[in-house]
Motif scaffolding. Structure first.
Motif, mmCIF file in Angstrom:
data_model
loop_
_atom_site.group_PDB
_atom_site.id
_atom_site.type_symbol
_atom_site.label_atom_id
_atom_site.label_comp_id
_atom_site.label_asym_id
_atom_site.label_seq_id
_atom_site.Cartn_x
_atom_site.Cartn_y
_atom_site.Cartn_z
ATOM 1 N N GLU B 327 0.850 -1.195 0.000
ATOM 2 C CA GLU B 327 0.000 0.000 0.000
ATOM 3 C C GLU B 327 0.877 1.233 0.000
ATOM 4 O OE1 GLU B 327 -2.764 -0.008 3.152
ATOM 5 O OE2 GLU B 327 -3.969 -1.650 2.350
ATOM 6 N N PHE B 328 0.449 2.189 -0.793
ATOM 7 C CA PHE B 328 1.162 3.459 -0.847
ATOM 8 C C PHE B 328 0.142 4.557 -0.578
ATOM 9 C CE2 PHE B 328 3.463 7.057 -2.296
ATOM 10 C CZ PHE B 328 4.793 6.713 -2.199
ATOM 11 N N ARG B 329 0.385 5.312 0.453
ATOM 12 C CA ARG B 329 -0.599 6.296 0.901
ATOM 13 C C ARG B 329 -0.113 7.708 0.566
ATOM 14 N NH1 ARG B 329 0.940 2.675 4.179
ATOM 15 N NH2 ARG B 329 -0.452 1.009 4.832
ATOM 16 N N PHE B 330 -1.071 8.562 0.320
ATOM 17 C CA PHE B 330 -0.729 9.940 -0.007
ATOM 18 C C PHE B 330 -1.924 10.819 0.317
ATOM 19 C CE2 PHE B 330 -2.296 7.720 -3.709
ATOM 20 C CZ PHE B 330 -3.316 8.530 -4.171
ATOM 21 N N VAL B 331 -1.677 12.076 0.367
ATOM 22 C CA VAL B 331 -2.778 13.031 0.541
ATOM 23 C C VAL B 331 -2.788 13.970 -0.662
ATOM 24 C CG1 VAL B 331 -2.839 12.936 3.048
ATOM 25 C CG2 VAL B 331 -1.291 14.533 1.919
ATOM 26 N N LEU B 332 -3.969 14.314 -1.046
ATOM 27 C CA LEU B 332 -4.146 15.232 -2.178
ATOM 28 C C LEU B 332 -4.868 16.472 -1.679
ATOM 29 C CD1 LEU B 332 -5.324 12.789 -4.987
ATOM 30 C CD2 LEU B 332 -3.154 14.033 -4.898
ATOM 31 N N SER B 333 -4.304 17.598 -2.035
ATOM 32 C CA SER B 333 -4.976 18.849 -1.699
ATOM 33 C C SER B 333 -4.924 19.731 -2.943
ATOM 34 C CB SER B 333 -4.296 19.538 -0.518
ATOM 35 O OG SER B 333 -2.925 19.709 -0.791
ATOM 36 N N PRO B 334 -5.893 20.605 -3.074
ATOM 37 C CA PRO B 334 -5.895 21.493 -4.256
ATOM 38 C C PRO B 334 -4.587 22.251 -4.357
ATOM 39 C CG PRO B 334 -7.948 21.693 -3.053
ATOM 40 C CD PRO B 334 -7.053 20.863 -2.212
ATOM 41 N N ALA B 335 -4.094 22.369 -5.576
ATOM 42 C CA ALA B 335 -2.804 23.029 -5.767
ATOM 43 C C ALA B 335 -2.893 24.481 -5.309
ATOM 44 C CB ALA B 335 -2.401 22.956 -7.242
ATOM 45 N N HIS B 336 -1.796 24.951 -4.773
ATOM 46 C CA HIS B 336 -1.727 26.320 -4.293
ATOM 47 C C HIS B 336 -1.700 27.276 -5.495
ATOM 48 C CE1 HIS B 336 -0.982 29.135 -1.065
ATOM 49 N NE2 HIS B 336 -0.014 29.705 -1.786
ATOM 50 N N GLY B 362 2.482 26.782 -15.176
ATOM 51 C CA GLY B 362 2.672 26.275 -13.818
ATOM 52 C C GLY B 362 1.537 25.372 -13.378
ATOM 53 N N ARG B 363 1.848 24.279 -12.793
ATOM 54 C CA ARG B 363 0.847 23.328 -12.316
ATOM 55 C C ARG B 363 0.810 23.245 -10.783
ATOM 56 N NH1 ARG B 363 -0.638 23.880 -16.653
ATOM 57 N NH2 ARG B 363 -1.142 22.370 -18.284
ATOM 58 N N ARG B 364 1.927 23.262 -10.260
ATOM 59 C CA ARG B 364 1.964 23.076 -8.795
ATOM 60 C C ARG B 364 3.103 23.926 -8.277
ATOM 61 N NH1 ARG B 364 -0.672 19.591 -5.641
ATOM 62 N NH2 ARG B 364 0.268 18.945 -3.676
ATOM 63 N N GLU B 552 8.540 30.921 -7.322
ATOM 64 C CA GLU B 552 8.205 30.148 -6.109
ATOM 65 C C GLU B 552 9.068 30.608 -4.934
ATOM 66 O OE1 GLU B 552 8.753 26.057 -7.056
ATOM 67 O OE2 GLU B 552 7.188 26.043 -8.592
ATOM 68 N N TYR B 553 10.334 30.877 -5.225
ATOM 69 C CA TYR B 553 11.230 31.321 -4.154
ATOM 70 C C TYR B 553 10.779 32.664 -3.620
ATOM 71 C CZ TYR B 553 15.349 33.458 -2.045
ATOM 72 O OH TYR B 553 16.189 34.126 -1.203
ATOM 73 N N LEU B 554 10.474 33.551 -4.516
ATOM 74 C CA LEU B 554 10.060 34.870 -4.071
ATOM 75 C C LEU B 554 8.733 34.814 -3.316
ATOM 76 C CD1 LEU B 554 11.046 36.848 -7.282
ATOM 77 C CD2 LEU B 554 12.139 36.993 -5.032
ATOM 78 N N ALA B 555 7.854 33.888 -3.729
ATOM 79 C CA ALA B 555 6.559 33.767 -3.051
ATOM 80 C C ALA B 555 6.671 32.987 -1.750
ATOM 81 C CB ALA B 555 5.555 33.092 -3.984
ATOM 82 N N GLY B 556 7.840 32.460 -1.494
ATOM 83 C CA GLY B 556 8.000 31.651 -0.276
ATOM 84 C C GLY B 556 7.219 30.353 -0.348
ATOM 85 N N TYR B 557 7.057 29.861 -1.565
ATOM 86 C CA TYR B 557 6.253 28.662 -1.747
ATOM 87 C C TYR B 557 7.144 27.420 -1.681
ATOM 88 C CZ TYR B 557 3.443 25.119 -4.072
ATOM 89 O OH TYR B 557 2.766 23.963 -4.378
ATOM 90 N N SER B 558 6.649 26.445 -0.988
ATOM 91 C CA SER B 558 7.320 25.143 -1.020
ATOM 92 C C SER B 558 6.261 24.087 -1.290
ATOM 93 C CB SER B 558 8.037 24.854 0.302
ATOM 94 O OG SER B 558 7.111 24.837 1.361
ATOM 95 N N LEU B 559 6.600 23.169 -2.133
ATOM 96 C CA LEU B 559 5.646 22.142 -2.542
ATOM 97 C C LEU B 559 5.315 21.260 -1.339
ATOM 98 C CD1 LEU B 559 4.194 20.896 -5.008
ATOM 99 C CD2 LEU B 559 6.133 19.323 -5.191
ATOM 100 N N PRO B 560 4.068 21.238 -0.945
ATOM 101 C CA PRO B 560 3.729 20.357 0.184
ATOM 102 C C PRO B 560 3.914 18.903 -0.207
ATOM 103 C CG PRO B 560 1.743 21.235 -0.818
ATOM 104 C CD PRO B 560 2.879 21.924 -1.500
ATOM 105 N N ARG B 561 4.446 18.170 0.722
ATOM 106 C CA ARG B 561 4.705 16.762 0.419
ATOM 107 C C ARG B 561 3.427 15.960 0.578
ATOM 108 N NH1 ARG B 561 10.246 14.532 2.840
ATOM 109 N NH2 ARG B 561 9.305 12.684 1.854
#
Lengths: 297, 721
Positions: B327-336, B362-364, B552-561
């Motif tokens: 089993e491989f588990r993950f969470v999905l949330s709407p992209a920022h 840009g997608r994510r 992304e860097y300027l926005a302080g965005y980091s891809l949620p895992r």
């Protein structure tokens, strides 16, 4: 009556002549009695008895010999000339004493005194000495006192071993009804002693046992660490008297009690003699038995 | 056995002292002639013999005490392993028990536990055992003890853990246990494992203390062929259609077959079904057929994501012997969504075309781009924006507009400043941020300029760190400004002439990981433009990721895992960008149901991921109707590979090699003084001498008390006193 005035064993030991020693003791003892109830004689005929070697041939009834062609000896009632046979243990265990005399010497003195005393009573005196076997045998006779005293004088402590065999031989040797005095330290199974003494008794003898023990044997008052060496066997045993004393005393007390009780039940006189004590106690015991024997007849 | 000061052995001559005293003071027995030992021999108590025996014992104890003291002063020490091995028959057995999840394959765990229990069951009364349970970390369950039953009970309490395997820390822990036990007695190390190859890297080298006997119990060695299928990865493809966001899910399924060299090649492919579960419901199923030692991507049809809600997803593989990795588990949330305002020079709308196109892809996250000409800029346009891109329009911005942008940055916004023609005047925003131009580099003649260096440690360029992952060298720069970085700024890229190609004016903000971003924004300055007027960068493949990463860097965005692996430390961002938890903190609920309090620090909630499944986080006093934060965790991927480590190879690396032999030799070559100091055998000898002397005193006193004289007199008449 006080016996304290009699000569102690230490003084007796310094008297070289056994004859003189016996005379000293007995005369002193007799003079202390106001009146001797044991003196006197009777000539009442009692029975004929077959002649045995050692009997005085003057007592052979020749008339009867003529009729029957056999030797008979006349016996009289209450004959004061009773036989006294002294059986003296001369085994090596007797050669022990922590005081002035050893049990062996004490036994010799006692035998001599009894012989002298019996001689004064006109009794016939005989002697048997034994260790693991009979060493000397002197048949009872009225004139054997000197022979007996001489024999006692020259005897030396001999070997050792069980008392049973020599005592049985003594029983066989005493063929006439006698008063038998057995002097020993009785290092033997009480059953054996009792059975042997009863042998004498069954043959019609009066038996007196003098059990000689040294104070050291009675009290075991040694101290320190000891290597005890058996006088007869030479065996050695390392002991702590302090620790062993109670057990030893209990054992020897049980031994003497057994002898006393059993012998008395068998009608045998038993006297435990502390050799540190004067001889008169032993003599008195003898006289008591002598009186009993006379009354019995 | 050796002696540090053998001359002290002369002290053994002192043994003669108690002997002489004994001979001199002993009680000499008197020989007494006694009529008969008839009654002596009947007495049951041979006091003298016992007393003599006591005397001999006392003498022996005194001699022993003197000898022990002499030996202690001679300072003995054990030399050599053989001596140590034979000096004592007692053993120390340290069992390393592997409980990584690969041990759950078939009956491996049952066999491993039985082997460990058997090892402890074989201990004698004087033997000691220790249990170390290990996976990717080692834990000493029990220090060396003689209680074999306790050790066996501990083995029974151990369960397979959802963790990977690493032998090195376990061996190092065992080494410490064995070393602390000293060199006396036999020491054994028993490793019970399936010896996965992933548990031991070729670089691993471990040495054991000299004299330790190493034994292996290989519970995976009996299987000729081991098949394991696992879901090892999941990738997502977000897309938008109007307000609806879809995500395509693809799962990587691997089929690994491990065979003994003598076994025939596996011919049976894996045929299995793979389910996709969203919020515990199977929404799609795919059949998969895989040959040995191969993997494939299983693609599922796009699923629509609900807005403002986190979806729990699981890709599940059916029918496999090792279930933990199925089993491989993950969470999905709407992209920022990141709002970007692009300010362009007046009158030329073409210049921002490359930038707009790049951001539109840009997608994510998704980039919501608004373009405005410098003269049309209004302060209200900054609302809802995270990043402002000024594409060579700084000189056209009014002072008020410049102040507005500067204020935007001070409030945490990001600014990407492209300077070109207007930079020569050194006015406006560049001047506001202290950036000046030394001169304009003109590379039209001769070779064009190129990007010679960039800082792969910087978030903008970290995606290009891997080899052949980004080629900036193909981009030509014909003109650019040789910028003079202000104090505190960092040049994160440079041209081939050394001039800065990209300035980060506030690098400390990046180093803080965004923690300080709320108080101060970020500014990147590009000394050329985002069009093809002065350079060819927009025409290169690296342009797209470069722009995305910069924004992304300027926005302080980091891809949620979407998931973590067991053993990792997860950082969960709090809703609303909270840096610190408010109120009474949070409660984390593990997949097993175990709850624990957790406080947020600057980066959000930090959690040691220990179980596979879904973790939930709630505020302590939050309404239960509020959707909790969710974190998905999976077992370590490396553990799914059941390839085996050659025991001989492993033994060759565990056995002291040349350098370890040297270290062992070094240990053995410790100076005698050091060895003696470590062993401290003299201490035990002194203690033994003290004990012997104490026993002698006690024994001697009792003997004297028992020997106190008791005199009993018994008269011929039977009276006793």
């Amino acid at each position: 009556m006080s016996y304290g005035r009699f000569v102690d064993t230490g003084t007796l030991a310094r008297i070289s002549s056994l004859d003189l020693l016996a005379k000293t003791v007995v005369e002193g003892f007799v003079s202390g009695l106001h009146r001797s109830p044991f003196l006197g004689r009777s000539m009442d005929f009692a029975e004929y008895r077959a002649y045995q070697p050692g009997d005085d041939i003057r007592r052979v009834d020749w008339k009867l010999f003529c009729r029957t062609d056999r030797f008979y000896v006349k016996e009289f009632e209450a004959d004061t000339n009773t036989n006294l046979t002294i059986a003296l243990d001369v085994s090596r265990s007797m050669d022990f004493g922590t005081g002035a005399v050893t049990k062996f010497d004490y036994g010799r003195y006692l035998a001599a005194c009894l012989g002298y005393f019996a001689s004064k009573q006109k009794d016939r005196i005989g002697l048997v000495t034994f260790d693991s076997e009979i060493v000397d045998f002197v048949p009872p006779a009225a004139k054997h006192l000197q022979v007996v005293l001489h024999t006692i004088d020259r005897i030396e402590p001999g070997g050792g071993g069980s008392l049973r065999e020599p005592l049985l031989e003594v029983v066989d040797a005493v063929r006439r009804r006698s008063m038998v005095v057995l002097i020993s330290d009785f290092y033997e199974d009480p059953e054996t002693v009792i059975r042997t003494a009863a042998g004498f008794r069954h043959k019609g003898n009066d038996v007196i046992l003098f059990h000689l023990l040294d104070p050291a044997e009675l009290r075991f008052d040694f101290d320190g660490e000891l290597d005890l060496r058996d006088l007869e066997t030479g065996a050695r045993e390392a002991v702590m008297p302090d620790v062993l004393r109670d057990q030893y005393l209990e054992l020897i007390r049980e031994h003497t009690r057994t002898l006393d009780r059993s012998l008395v039940e068998a009608g045998i006189d038993y006297t435990l003699v502390d050799i540190s004590q004067p001889l008169d106690a032993a003599l008195y015991s003898y006289l008591s038995s002598r009186l009993y024997a006379m009354k019995a007849r | 056995m050796g002696l540090l000061a053998p001359l002290f052995l002369l002290g053994l001559a002192a043994v003669a002292v108690p002997i002489l005293i004994h001979l001199r003071l002993r009680h000499r027995s008197r020989v007494v002639r006694f009529p008969s030992l008839m009654f002596i021999s009947q007495a049951p108590y041979r006091s003298m013999r016992r007393r003599r025996l006591r005397d001999v014992l006392l003498l022996l104890m005194r001699c022993l005490a003197v000898a022990l003291l002499a030996l202690a002063f001679a300072r003995p020490l054990w030399q050599g392993d053989a001596a140590a091995g034979t000096a004592s028959s007692s053993r120390l057995v340290v069992v390393l028990l592997d409980n990584s999840f690969s041990m759950g394959f078939g009956d491996r765990w049952q066999r491993a536990a039985a082997a460990a229990e058997s090892a402890f069951g074989d201990l004698d009364a004087a033997d000691r055992g220790a249990l170390v349970v290990y996976s990717d970390e080692a834990e000493l369950q029990s220090a060396p003890t003689t209680d074999a039953a306790l050790l066996a009970a501990m083995v029974q309490d151990v369960e397979v853990a959802p963790r990977s395997t690493s032998l090195l820390p376990a061996i190092q822990m065992a080494r410490g246990v064995l070393a602390e036990a000293g060199e006396l007695g036999r020491r054994e190390l028993l490793i019970v494992s399936d010896f996965q190859r992933s548990s031991w890297t070729p670089e691993n080298v471990a040495a054991l203390p000299a004299g330790v006997e190493l034994r292996l119990v290989d519970v995976g060695g009996e299987d000729e062929e081991v098949r394991n299928a696992a879901v090892t990865d999941v990738v997502f493809d977000h897309s938008r259609s109007g307000d609806r966001e879809q995500v395509g899910i693809a799962a990587r399924v691997s089929h690994l077959v491990v065979r003994e060299p003598s076994a025939a090649a596996a011919g049976t492919p894996l045929r299995a079904e793979v389910d996709l579960l969203l919020d515990r419901e199977v929404v799609q199923t795919r059949a998969v057929e895989l040959g040995a030692d191969s993997s494939t991507m299983v693609n599922f049809a796009p699923e629509v994501l609900e807005r403002q809600r986190t979806t729990r997803g699981t890709v599940r593989l059916r029918d496999d012997a090792l279930t933990a990795d199925n089993e491989f588990r993950f969470v999905l949330s709407p992209a920022h969504e990141v709002g970007v305002l692009v300010i362009e020079p007046d009158g030329d709308r073409r210049r921002g075309r490359y930038l707009e196109e790049a951001l539109a892809l840009g997608r994510r996250p998704f980039f919501r781009v608004n373009r405005v000409q410098a003269s049309g800029f209004q302060r209200s346009m900054l609302d809802g924006k995270s990043v402002v891109v000024i594409n060579d329009a700084a000189q056209q911005l009014s002072a008020s507009a410049g102040n507005a942008v500067a204020g935007f940055v001070r409030n945490g916004g990001g600014l990407l400043l492209s300077v070109e023609r207007g930079m020569t005047q050194a006015t406006g925003l560049p001047r506001e941020f202290g950036v000046t131009s030394e001169r304009q580099a003109d590379r039209l003649s001769g070779s064009a300029g190129s990007l010679a260096w960039f800082d792969t440690g910087h978030p903008v360029f970290d995606v290009f760190a891997a080899a052949r992952s980004g080629d900036f060298s193909s981009a030509s720069f014909f003109r650019y400004h040789r910028l003079v970085p202000p104090e505190g700024a960092a040049a994160i890229a440079r041209f081939d002439d050394g001039a800065p190609a990209l300035l980060d004016l506030m690098p400390e903000t990046a180093e803080d990981g965004g923690a300080a971003g709320a108080a101060s924004g970020r500014v990147l300055v590009l000394p050329t433009s985002f069009d093809t007027f002065w350079n060819t960068l927009p025409l290169q493949a690296v342009f797209l990721p470069f722009v995305h990463r910069s924004v992304e860097y300027l926005a302080g965005y980091s891809l949620p895992r979407s998931w973590y692996r067991v053993g990792e430390v997860a950082q969960v961002e709090l809703p609303g960008g909270q840096a610190e938890s408010e109120g009474d903190g949070y409660v984390s609920v593990a997949p097993s149901g175990r709850e624990s309090r957790i406080d947020a620090d600057g980066g959000g909630l930090l959690l040691d991921v220990e179980e596979p499944g879904f973790y939930e986080f709630r505020e302590v006093r939050a309404d239960v109707s509020i959707e909790p934060l969710t974190l998905a965790s999976n077992v370590p991927m490396a553990e799914s590979d059941l390839s085996r480590l050659d025991p001989d190879e492993f033994m060759s690396r565990i056995r002291p090699r040349e350098e370890e032999s040297a270290s062992a030799t070094e240990a053995a070559a410790l100076t005698p003084e050091e060895r003696e100091r470590r062993q401290r055998l003299w201490w035990f000898l002194i203690a033994a001498a003290a004990l012997v002397l104490a026993a002698e005193t006690l024994f001697g006193n009792r003997r004297r008390a028992a020997a106190a004289p008791v005199v009993t007199a018994w008269s011929p008449t039977g009276e006793q006193s």
